[in-house]
Design a protein around this motif. Structure first.
Motif, PDB file in Angstrom:
ATOM      1  N   LEU A 141       8.929   0.205   2.288  1.00  0.00           N
ATOM      2  CA  LEU A 141       7.597  -0.369   2.066  1.00  0.00           C
ATOM      3  C   LEU A 141       6.805  -0.410   3.366  1.00  0.00           C
ATOM      4  CD1 LEU A 141       8.435  -3.352  -0.328  1.00  0.00           C
ATOM      5  CD2 LEU A 141       7.548  -1.110  -0.950  1.00  0.00           C
ATOM      6  N   HIS A 191       5.335   3.491   1.783  1.00  0.00           N
ATOM      7  CA  HIS A 191       5.613   3.836   0.388  1.00  0.00           C
ATOM      8  C   HIS A 191       5.132   2.726  -0.538  1.00  0.00           C
ATOM      9  CE1 HIS A 191       7.988   7.469   0.953  1.00  0.00           C
ATOM     10  NE2 HIS A 191       8.631   6.876   1.949  1.00  0.00           N
ATOM     11  N   SER A 192       4.679   3.112  -1.711  1.00  0.00           N
ATOM     12  CA  SER A 192       4.382   2.126  -2.735  1.00  0.00           C
ATOM     13  C   SER A 192       5.689   1.597  -3.311  1.00  0.00           C
ATOM     14  CB  SER A 192       3.550   2.761  -3.854  1.00  0.00           C
ATOM     15  OG  SER A 192       4.318   3.719  -4.571  1.00  0.00           O
ATOM     16  N   HIS A 193       5.612   0.504  -4.048  1.00  0.00           N
ATOM     17  CA  HIS A 193       6.795  -0.080  -4.681  1.00  0.00           C
ATOM     18  C   HIS A 193       7.491   0.962  -5.563  1.00  0.00           C
ATOM     19  CE1 HIS A 193       8.702  -4.006  -6.068  1.00  0.00           C
ATOM     20  NE2 HIS A 193       9.301  -3.082  -6.784  1.00  0.00           N
ATOM     21  N   HIS A 236       7.268   4.292  -5.518  1.00  0.00           N
ATOM     22  CA  HIS A 236       7.840   5.401  -4.763  1.00  0.00           C
ATOM     23  C   HIS A 236       9.138   5.002  -4.070  1.00  0.00           C
ATOM     24  CE1 HIS A 236       3.675   7.565  -4.419  1.00  0.00           C
ATOM     25  NE2 HIS A 236       4.229   7.690  -5.607  1.00  0.00           N
ATOM     26  N   THR A 290      -5.256   5.759   0.331  1.00  0.00           N
ATOM     27  CA  THR A 290      -4.663   4.561  -0.263  1.00  0.00           C
ATOM     28  C   THR A 290      -4.553   4.706  -1.768  1.00  0.00           C
ATOM     29  OG1 THR A 290      -5.645   3.264   1.490  1.00  0.00           O
ATOM     30  CG2 THR A 290      -4.842   2.066  -0.429  1.00  0.00           C
ATOM     31  N   GLU A 296      -1.675   6.952  -2.676  1.00  0.00           N
ATOM     32  CA  GLU A 296      -0.376   6.345  -2.391  1.00  0.00           C
ATOM     33  C   GLU A 296       0.042   5.326  -3.428  1.00  0.00           C
ATOM     34  OE1 GLU A 296       2.122   6.671   0.248  1.00  0.00           O
ATOM     35  OE2 GLU A 296       1.091   8.539  -0.128  1.00  0.00           O
ATOM     36  N   HIS A 297      -0.949   4.699  -4.120  1.00  0.00           N
ATOM     37  CA  HIS A 297      -0.616   3.613  -5.047  1.00  0.00           C
ATOM     38  C   HIS A 297      -0.854   3.972  -6.487  1.00  0.00           C
ATOM     39  CE1 HIS A 297      -0.884   1.475  -1.223  1.00  0.00           C
ATOM     40  NE2 HIS A 297      -0.104   0.583  -1.762  1.00  0.00           N
ATOM     41  N   GLN A 298      -1.042   5.275  -6.766  1.00  0.00           N
ATOM     42  CA  GLN A 298      -1.190   5.669  -8.156  1.00  0.00           C
ATOM     43  C   GLN A 298       0.159   5.619  -8.856  1.00  0.00           C
ATOM     44  OE1 GLN A 298      -3.035   9.488  -8.065  1.00  0.00           O
ATOM     45  NE2 GLN A 298      -5.110   8.651  -7.935  1.00  0.00           N
TER      46      GLN A 298
END
Length: 406
Positions: A305, A309-311, A313, A401, A404-406
């Motif tokens: 994190l 990385h997103s949660h 990913h 951003t 990365e959070h899609q």
């Protein structure tokens, strides 16, 4: 095979239904702790999902005991009763810790007691398939078994920091280990040990599968210490049941394609991620002069994190590493050595690329900033992404951003 699928499916359904019940009761009676500093989630969430998982496994074992297909498992009820008794004890300890936050010494004593129950009822290392049959002295086998069970329980518990992480890793690991134990039981000859190991893996994988929908990000219910320690206990018991009973002479007799070393290697392979995180945490805390069981926010999932990385990913990366190591080890049973090795190397390369992707992107953006502002140095107090956005494209940070959070 169909009987195993039915048992695993039953465990999944029971766990799924009870998870909803426990969620409703936990919310109604406020059975959830406050947010801790090291927690990733931002709202109080019930932690008693491990109770539903245990009942799912218990029901699966109860139904299996009534099926002729599993009669060899229950001819000697001692190991099964010892396994379920140890599981019940560890779930009670986990629930107490989730509600009242027990000290580490109390938890460790309970874990050792649960492991001791397994040994008492016959689930312990008696032989090691190293260069032939290596007979393990009784006392040595007892000590090694307790250490192994406690180690695996804590290793699994240590990675329980992201939504869906432990449940998903356990499904992958137990799926691979089930294939191994099932082939082993058919190739070497059925015995209660092999069937017990297979039954444990499908019941546990089913429980994790039934729990995962409520634990997927954003999680509505956590398995808590009760669930994580239960997963570790059952996985350790399954591995010990196989590792301690394999006769390498039988494996090398031509009836079996397995190399003699795989009974030792595979249990470690399917647990590689939890064991690695556990080892790094113990070393880190001991070097800092702290207890190896003290909590911190420096586990592997925290570092992913922090890398950017997103949660979602981060969880997928853990799945990928577990799958590559576990499946890769299993492939040595079926395909030529070089093909299996190629799969492992390629899997490592792809997993490493995705793991390090945020660092690579950050370096690319830093280079873009340097090109856009020749002769100027980056302000170390600022985020490189902000620098890139200010220097070149005002929408750069927003686009990055969002992706990365899609």
């Amino acid at each position: 095979m169909i009987f195993y699928v039915l048992i695993g499916g039953l465990s999944a359904v029971v766990t799924f239904v009870l998870s909803f019940v426990i969620l409703k009761l936990s919310l109604r009676f406020r059975l959830y702790p406050k947010i801790r500093e090291r927690d990733v989630h931002t709202r109080p969430t019930p932690r008693l999902g491990g109770v539903a998982m245990f009942i799912g496994v218990l029901v699966a074992f109860g139904v299996a005991s009534q099926l002729d297909r599993f009669h060899l498992v229950f001819v000697d009820p001692g190991p099964v009763l010892g396994l379920l008794a140890g599981a019940l004890l560890i779930v009670l300890i986990g629930v107490a810790d989730d509600i009242w936050d027990l000290d580490w010494l109390t938890k460790l004593a309970g874990q050792m007691l649960a492991a001791g129950i397994l040994v008492w009822q016959g689930i312990q290392l008696t032989t090691l398939p190293i260069g032939g049959v290596t007979i393990v002295p009784t006392v040595t086998g007892l000590v090694l078994t307790v250490i192994a069970v406690v180690l695996v329980m804590n290793a699994v518990n240590f990675i329980d920091g992201l939504d869906g992480l432990v449940a998903g890793v356990a499904i992958i690991a137990n799926g691979v280990f089930f294939v191994y134990t099932y082939i082993l039981s058919n190739g070497v000859g059925e015995s209660e040990y092999f069937n017990l190991a297979s039954l444990i893996t499908v019941a546990l994988a089913g429980a994790c599968l039934g729990f995962l929908p409520l634990n997927w990000h954003p999680a509505r219910l956590f398995m808590g210490d009760a669930g994580a320690l239960l997963v570790g206990l059952l996985m350790a018991a399954s591995a010990i049941s196989v590792t301690g009973q394999v006769d390498p002479a039988a494996l090398e007799s031509g009836r079996q394609l397995l190399p003699a070393f795989i009974p030792i290697l595979l249990p470690f392979a399917v647990l590689i991620v939890p064991l690695l995180d556990f080892a790094l945490a113990v070393i880190r805390r001991l070097r800092a002069g702290k207890s190896p069981f003290s909590a911190d926010r420096k586990h592997l999932h925290h570092r992913l994190l922090d890398m950017g990385h997103s949660h979602f990913h981060a969880v997928l990366i853990f799945y990928a590493w577990t799958g590559v190591v576990a499946v890769g080890t299993l492939l040595f049973m079926f395909v030529p050595f070089w093909w299996a090795l190629a799969f492992v190397v390629a899997g490592f390369a792809v997993s490493a690329w995705f793991t390090l992707a945020p660092i690579t992107k950050r370096k690319v953006l830093e280079a873009a900033v340097q090109r856009a502002q020749p002769g100027q140095e980056l302000d170390p107090s600022l985020d490189p992404l902000d620098e890139a956005a200010n220097a070149s494209d005002p929408d750069a940070r927003h686009d990055y951003t969002s992706k990365e959070h899609q």
